[in-house]
Design a protein around this motif. Structure first.
Motif, mmCIF file in Angstrom:
data_model
loop_
_atom_site.group_PDB
_atom_site.id
_atom_site.type_symbol
_atom_site.label_atom_id
_atom_site.label_comp_id
_atom_site.label_asym_id
_atom_site.label_seq_id
_atom_site.Cartn_x
_atom_site.Cartn_y
_atom_site.Cartn_z
ATOM 1 N N GLY A 59 1.389 -1.362 -0.193
ATOM 2 C CA GLY A 59 0.001 0.118 0.105
ATOM 3 C C GLY A 59 0.538 1.237 0.062
ATOM 4 N N THR A 60 2.369 1.340 -0.162
ATOM 5 C CA THR A 60 2.708 2.402 0.586
ATOM 6 C C THR A 60 3.406 2.456 -1.103
ATOM 7 O OG1 THR A 60 4.777 0.786 1.080
ATOM 8 C CG2 THR A 60 3.322 2.714 2.599
ATOM 9 N N ASN A 61 4.507 3.309 -1.609
ATOM 10 C CA ASN A 61 4.725 3.408 -3.192
ATOM 11 C C ASN A 61 6.528 2.962 -2.771
ATOM 12 O OD1 ASN A 61 6.817 5.300 -5.337
ATOM 13 N ND2 ASN A 61 4.248 4.763 -5.537
ATOM 14 N N PHE A 62 6.740 2.323 -4.188
ATOM 15 C CA PHE A 62 8.351 1.655 -4.083
ATOM 16 C C PHE A 62 9.325 3.021 -3.857
ATOM 17 C CE2 PHE A 62 8.274 2.883 -8.498
ATOM 18 C CZ PHE A 62 9.224 2.560 -8.861
ATOM 19 N N SER A 63 8.898 4.231 -3.996
ATOM 20 C CA SER A 63 10.729 5.360 -4.303
ATOM 21 C C SER A 63 10.874 5.105 -2.715
ATOM 22 C CB SER A 63 9.546 6.381 -4.733
ATOM 23 O OG SER A 63 8.024 6.539 -3.313
ATOM 24 N N ARG A 64 10.187 4.195 -1.950
ATOM 25 C CA ARG A 64 10.920 4.087 -0.449
ATOM 26 C C ARG A 64 12.146 3.646 0.050
ATOM 27 N NH1 ARG A 64 6.338 1.568 3.117
ATOM 28 N NH2 ARG A 64 8.103 2.122 5.142
ATOM 29 N N PHE A 65 12.514 3.134 -1.112
ATOM 30 C CA PHE A 65 13.597 2.207 -2.119
ATOM 31 C C PHE A 65 14.934 2.863 -2.208
ATOM 32 C CE2 PHE A 65 10.264 -1.309 -1.471
ATOM 33 C CZ PHE A 65 10.586 -1.561 -0.544
ATOM 34 N N TYR A 66 14.421 4.222 -2.684
ATOM 35 C CA TYR A 66 15.709 4.632 -3.245
ATOM 36 C C TYR A 66 15.727 6.251 -2.501
ATOM 37 C CZ TYR A 66 13.906 3.245 -7.699
ATOM 38 O OH TYR A 66 13.532 2.445 -8.755
ATOM 39 N N LEU A 67 17.323 6.550 -2.537
ATOM 40 C CA LEU A 67 17.840 7.792 -1.982
ATOM 41 C C LEU A 67 17.206 8.760 -2.072
ATOM 42 C CD1 LEU A 67 21.754 7.209 -3.076
ATOM 43 C CD2 LEU A 67 20.548 6.401 -1.283
ATOM 44 N N PRO A 68 17.312 9.560 -0.817
ATOM 45 C CA PRO A 68 16.119 10.855 -1.490
ATOM 46 C C PRO A 68 16.829 12.011 -2.422
ATOM 47 C CG PRO A 68 17.445 10.145 0.909
ATOM 48 C CD PRO A 68 17.376 9.544 0.205
ATOM 49 N N ASN A 69 17.801 11.374 -3.281
ATOM 50 C CA ASN A 69 18.179 12.392 -3.393
ATOM 51 C C ASN A 69 17.852 12.275 -5.398
ATOM 52 O OD1 ASN A 69 20.419 10.431 -3.522
ATOM 53 N ND2 ASN A 69 20.810 11.636 -5.761
ATOM 54 N N GLU A 70 17.438 10.542 -5.186
ATOM 55 C CA GLU A 70 16.817 9.666 -6.278
ATOM 56 C C GLU A 70 15.621 10.632 -6.361
ATOM 57 O OE1 GLU A 70 20.438 6.555 -6.921
ATOM 58 O OE2 GLU A 70 18.270 6.051 -6.098
ATOM 59 N N VAL A 71 14.365 9.972 -4.751
ATOM 60 C CA VAL A 71 13.244 10.455 -5.218
ATOM 61 C C VAL A 71 12.834 11.575 -5.564
ATOM 62 C CG1 VAL A 71 11.686 10.486 -3.586
ATOM 63 C CG2 VAL A 71 13.339 8.880 -3.234
ATOM 64 N N ALA A 72 14.070 12.614 -5.486
ATOM 65 C CA ALA A 72 13.661 14.302 -5.930
ATOM 66 C C ALA A 72 13.911 14.878 -6.919
ATOM 67 C CB ALA A 72 14.605 14.809 -4.787
ATOM 68 N N GLU A 73 14.886 13.729 -7.527
ATOM 69 C CA GLU A 73 15.179 13.390 -9.064
ATOM 70 C C GLU A 73 14.398 13.024 -10.338
ATOM 71 O OE1 GLU A 73 18.918 12.667 -9.435
ATOM 72 O OE2 GLU A 73 19.966 13.805 -8.536
ATOM 73 N N GLY A 74 13.582 12.285 -9.625
ATOM 74 C CA GLY A 74 11.883 11.832 -9.559
ATOM 75 C C GLY A 74 12.940 10.501 -10.794
ATOM 76 N N MET A 75 13.580 9.432 -9.953
ATOM 77 C CA MET A 75 13.835 8.676 -10.656
ATOM 78 C C MET A 75 13.610 7.248 -10.304
ATOM 79 S SD MET A 75 16.964 6.254 -10.279
ATOM 80 C CE MET A 75 18.757 8.059 -10.607
ATOM 81 N N PRO A 76 12.004 7.273 -9.747
ATOM 82 C CA PRO A 76 11.242 6.264 -9.821
ATOM 83 C C PRO A 76 9.842 6.230 -10.936
ATOM 84 C CG PRO A 76 11.769 6.748 -6.973
ATOM 85 C CD PRO A 76 12.554 7.583 -8.476
ATOM 86 N N ALA A 77 9.063 7.282 -10.429
ATOM 87 C CA ALA A 77 8.888 7.729 -11.745
ATOM 88 C C ALA A 77 8.801 7.027 -13.266
ATOM 89 C CB ALA A 77 8.137 8.759 -11.913
ATOM 90 N N ARG A 78 10.023 7.779 -13.482
ATOM 91 C CA ARG A 78 11.072 7.685 -14.570
ATOM 92 C C ARG A 78 10.894 6.715 -14.782
ATOM 93 N NH1 ARG A 78 14.702 11.072 -13.550
ATOM 94 N NH2 ARG A 78 16.486 10.147 -12.691
ATOM 95 N N ASN A 79 11.567 5.524 -13.844
ATOM 96 C CA ASN A 79 11.626 4.040 -14.261
ATOM 97 C C ASN A 79 10.809 2.934 -14.606
ATOM 98 O OD1 ASN A 79 14.708 4.519 -13.406
ATOM 99 N ND2 ASN A 79 14.886 3.817 -11.620
ATOM 100 N N LEU A 80 9.175 3.313 -14.415
ATOM 101 C CA LEU A 80 8.549 3.072 -14.745
ATOM 102 C C LEU A 80 7.556 3.333 -15.885
ATOM 103 C CD1 LEU A 80 6.335 2.870 -10.529
ATOM 104 C CD2 LEU A 80 7.619 1.080 -11.472
ATOM 105 N N ARG A 81 8.336 4.883 -15.963
ATOM 106 C CA ARG A 81 8.118 5.009 -17.649
ATOM 107 C C ARG A 81 8.848 4.136 -18.403
ATOM 108 N NH1 ARG A 81 7.898 10.168 -16.004
ATOM 109 N NH2 ARG A 81 9.831 10.106 -16.700
ATOM 110 N N THR A 82 9.593 4.192 -18.591
ATOM 111 C CA THR A 82 10.872 3.445 -19.062
ATOM 112 C C THR A 82 10.461 2.029 -19.655
ATOM 113 O OG1 THR A 82 12.437 4.986 -18.357
ATOM 114 C CG2 THR A 82 13.419 3.218 -19.693
ATOM 115 N N ALA A 83 9.808 1.196 -18.419
ATOM 116 C CA ALA A 83 9.594 0.165 -18.401
ATOM 117 C C ALA A 83 8.427 0.509 -18.935
ATOM 118 C CB ALA A 83 9.524 -0.804 -16.872
ATOM 119 N N ALA A 84 7.480 0.797 -18.766
ATOM 120 C CA ALA A 84 5.952 1.148 -20.034
ATOM 121 C C ALA A 84 6.651 1.087 -21.192
ATOM 122 C CB ALA A 84 4.956 1.979 -19.513
#
Length: 380
Positions: A59-84
């Motif tokens: 029920g939580t977002n998987f971005s919690r596993f990323y480093l704070p600076n990566e979250v701030a840069e939008g890396m988690p959403a960008r990785n999902l977009r790349t996969a799709a």
């Protein structure tokens, strides 16, 4: 009482078989995300690797596993977009555990499509920290070995050239001495004196080359670093100039070292002069002598040793990162043309290594440089 289920029936049920497979894997975190990255499932591998149980993460977002600076840069959403968009996302990078520690992860994200609709993602994470650190260690070992081999080859070449040059200088000086004895013309005498001074300068350069190549015999004597620094204080301050403040500090109780005093003083003077040249508008030079547990970077498998360390630190312009590996090579200099022979640090390197020690360089462009001469001492 519920009847015992036949294990064969479980294996024949495809969905239960898959669940059994996923929940039996502990080396990989295998879980599903919805299309926004919210965690939908969690397996024991995820708990073992990342430290969370299912109730904490579903029920939580998987971005919690990323480093704070990566979250701030939008890396988690960008990785999902790349996969799709590309059909798969594969990468390695640092991730966070529940306790805040980092691990190096191998990550695969696959999109889940049903009837042309993106329902979510399947994500697999593996902890490859040990492999990553082993590769990093191997790379550093290879770099250290290459640097050691290069310096050894340069040393052998330099030693041969220095001996040949020294023989030529001896002939030149002898001939000039004979000319001075036989010819009494004042003009000729002045020319001979000028030539002799140039030959003496050449002899000094030769001695520096011999020191780098470990071909200069050393006259070892019992020395106390604190005493040596105290005796050199006025000389070093004069050499640094009025715009530079030279400070010294020697740790009490330093062990006696057996070194060539003149070579040690020459090394210290070379380091201070280099610091002076790096601070044309003035600054600070700090010279310290202290005991330290430290490893020789040229010996990859060697652990830390107890060393008496002499460090010269300045707040000058620093050395460019891409040039730091070459600073101890003969004739290499970061100074403008005509401002140095490029033999000062090679003399420091040769003297320190020939004395059984090793030099260390730490420099950051714009913030200064520190060079440490480390001399191993016997441990009690």
């Amino acid at each position: 009482m519920l009847p015992t289920q036949n294990p064969q029936d479980v294996l024949n049920d495809e969905s239960r078989q898959f669940a059994l497979l996923v929940n039996s894997v502990t080396d990989y975190a295998i879980y599903m995300l919805d299309k926004n990255g919210t965690i939908q499932t969690w397996n024991p591998g995820g708990q073992r690797i990342k430290g969370y149980d299912a109730a904490e993460v579903i029920g939580t977002n998987f971005s919690r596993f990323y480093l704070p600076n990566e979250v701030a840069e939008g890396m988690p959403a960008r990785n999902l977009r790349t996969a799709a968009e590309e059909g798969r996302y594969v990468a390695e990078g640092w991730r966070l555990r529940k306790d805040g520690s980092r691990f190096h992860a191998s990550v695969v994200i696959d999109p889940i499509w049903v009837d042309g609709q993106l329902l979510g993602f399947a994500k697999i994470t593996r902890d490859i920290t040990e492999r990553f650190e082993a590769n990093e260690k191997l790379l550093k070992t290879q770099q250290s070995l290459f640097q050691a081999q290069k310096m050894e080859a340069i040393g052998k070449l330099t030693l041969g050239l220095a001996h040949d040059f020294n023989n030529l200088l001896a002939i030149i000086v002898n001939c000039l001495d004979l000319v001075a004895v036989r010819v009494k013309d004042p003009v000729v005498s002045r020319l001979v004196d000028t030539a002799l001074r140039a030959a003496e300068r050449g002899a000094l350069l030769t001695r520096q080359l011999l020191t780098f190549g470990r071909g200069q015999p050393l006259a070892h004597e019992a020395l106390d670093l604190g005493t040596v620094l105290a005796e050199m204080k006025s000389l070093l301050q004069r050499s640094a100039g009025e715009s530079i403040e030279v400070a010294m500090e020697a740790e009490p109780g330093l062990p006696t070292l057996y070194l060539d005093k003149s070579q040690l003083e020459s090394a210290i003077l070379n380091l201070v002069c280099n610091s002076r040249d790096a601070m044309p508008t003035g600054g600070h030079v700090r010279i310290t002598a202290a005991m330290q547990r430290i490893s020789d970077p040229s010996v990859s498998e060697a652990g830390p040793r107890t060393c008496a360390c002499l460090r010269v630190t300045d707040d000058g312009e620093g050395i460019p990162t891409d040039q730091q590996a070459r600073v101890f090579e003969p004739f290499f200099t970061t100074k403008p043309v005509g401002r140095g022979s490029g033999l000062g640090l090679s003399q420091v390197f040769g003297f320190t290594t020939q004395s059984g020690g090793f030099p260390l360089l730490t420099s950051e462009p714009g913030k200064g440089t520190a060079i440490t001469l480390c001399f191993p001492v016997s441990e009690p």
